[in-house]
Motif scaffolding. Sequence first.
Motif, PDB file in Angstrom:
ATOM      1  N   PRO A 144       0.831  -1.203   0.000  1.00 23.03           N
ATOM      2  CA  PRO A 144       0.000   0.000   0.000  1.00 23.03           C
ATOM      3  C   PRO A 144       0.866   1.254   0.000  1.00 23.03           C
ATOM      4  CG  PRO A 144       0.024  -1.013   2.174  1.00 23.03           C
ATOM      5  CD  PRO A 144       0.709  -1.974   1.244  1.00 23.03           C
ATOM      6  N   LEU A 145       0.277   2.361  -0.425  1.00 25.20           N
ATOM      7  CA  LEU A 145       0.996   3.624  -0.567  1.00 25.20           C
ATOM      8  C   LEU A 145       0.869   4.474   0.691  1.00 25.20           C
ATOM      9  CD1 LEU A 145      -0.310   4.588  -4.130  1.00 25.20           C
ATOM     10  CD2 LEU A 145       1.744   3.271  -3.570  1.00 25.20           C
ATOM     11  N   LEU A 146       1.960   5.146   1.062  1.00 21.44           N
ATOM     12  CA  LEU A 146       1.861   6.151   2.117  1.00 21.44           C
ATOM     13  C   LEU A 146       1.094   7.341   1.565  1.00 21.44           C
ATOM     14  CD1 LEU A 146       2.593   7.380   4.871  1.00 21.44           C
ATOM     15  CD2 LEU A 146       4.705   8.237   3.810  1.00 21.44           C
ATOM     16  N   LEU A 147      -0.051   7.646   2.180  1.00 24.30           N
ATOM     17  CA  LEU A 147      -0.912   8.713   1.672  1.00 24.30           C
ATOM     18  C   LEU A 147      -0.995   9.919   2.607  1.00 24.30           C
ATOM     19  CD1 LEU A 147      -3.803   6.521   0.235  1.00 24.30           C
ATOM     20  CD2 LEU A 147      -1.840   7.483  -0.959  1.00 24.30           C
ATOM     21  N   GLY A 148      -0.602   9.760   3.861  1.00 22.32           N
ATOM     22  CA  GLY A 148      -0.655  10.904   4.766  1.00 22.32           C
ATOM     23  C   GLY A 148      -0.585  10.475   6.215  1.00 22.32           C
ATOM     24  N   PHE A 149      -1.000  11.410   7.097  1.00 25.73           N
ATOM     25  CA  PHE A 149      -0.910  11.189   8.539  1.00 25.73           C
ATOM     26  C   PHE A 149      -2.214  11.629   9.191  1.00 25.73           C
ATOM     27  CE2 PHE A 149       3.311  11.776   6.900  1.00 25.73           C
ATOM     28  CZ  PHE A 149       4.058  10.802   7.537  1.00 25.73           C
ATOM     29  N   ILE A 150      -2.608  10.893  10.231  1.00 28.38           N
ATOM     30  CA  ILE A 150      -3.807  11.221  10.996  1.00 28.38           C
ATOM     31  C   ILE A 150      -3.379  11.804  12.332  1.00 28.38           C
ATOM     32  CG2 ILE A 150      -5.901  10.321  12.063  1.00 28.38           C
ATOM     33  CD1 ILE A 150      -5.810   8.010  10.053  1.00 28.38           C
TER      34      ILE A 150
END
Length: 407
Positions: free
Chosen positions: A63-69
């Motif tokens: 899976p791709l790193l898409l951001g941070f929560i």
Amino acid sequence: MAHIPPGRGARAPPSLPSHLIEEILERVATPRDLVRASAVCATFRRLVADASFLCRYRSLHPPLLLGFIDKPYGFTAVEAPHPNAPTAGALARAADFSFERLGGRGSGWYHCDARDGRVLLMCYGPTAGLLLLPEFAVLDPLTRGHTLLPPIPNRLVVPSVRIPPWDQLISCFDAFFVPSGDYEQTQFRVICWAHWVASVFVYSSLSGTWTAGPTANWDALGLNVYPEEGMPWLSSSPSYAYGCFYWKVFTSNKLLKLEVNRMEFSAVSLPPNHENQQFVVVEEAGEGKIGIFSHISGQEIPESLCYSIRQDEGENANEHVMETTIPLPTDHDNYRVVAAGEGYIFLLGSRSISQQGTVVLRGGRLAFFTLEIKTLKIERVCSIRGGLCGHILPYFGFPPFMSPRRI
């Protein structure tokens, strides 16, 4: 050279059968290239849109790193020039990372973990049981669906154990997903770790029930720790490698290890250069070896990471350690290791100045960095405006058209 027309009776080459085309498309390196390939013709578009093909593709490609929560700021997408920025932007427009859909207790939900596109939330509410055990919910930001997990049964808690006061409970619990090892897995497991009794509770979506896991015996493990109510003594989030979770024990130069399949606790000694470091994470280093990272800083020490690869976990493991010092970018003078997973270490960089002997943050943006384990390459992926963030979760996933409905 002039074109030579085919001779009389020549036949066009036979077309590839669908299963061979699928095998070729499964090897397309990135989802963006897969979208481009699907636009070539109606046949490619039909094959790529098939749910079974997408499941196979997801299982073959990470899976791709898409951001941070981070709850105060919601979801922060990775930014250009990062190659995942277009996909992250599409996800941010399509998904909902707020907790408001969970009803009146929405403001009390705390994000614990994120894995396989899901987000695990924890909350204390009036229905959490007589012992004030936490409630849990699993969120799918893309489909905007959620599942409320049943309460942990009071009967699973040792009756003689006194539950800490309500205002100390948040620091006494951790919860996290058990990695499935297969992105198309529709079931999930959640582990709830109660610090003050050193007990584990396990939830399975397959059975829909909680079970009691192991209890750690500090003396038997040689940790010599005596947790106090409300006082953190383990790293807030565990690292995961080769089927095991690891926590840094703050009062000891050891890691607490939980082997998931056997549900057994053990203690792992740290290599010498990681002793007395508070921020220690573990990652898979290949060939069954574990990589240990710790953050090194000081008034006369450049910000850096110490990276050690252990050959094994035997009695003489520290005699067979490969060590590397990784300098961190100098455009920030303070770094915090916020997470590890999917082959990366995640850091938050900030700038500070000293005022009357006290270090304070300067204005501007905080920056998120990744360190790739295989290459040790450090990359800035996005920034966020504001003060220090709380609990930060890296979010991995796929473009909206590749994300199945799971919850």
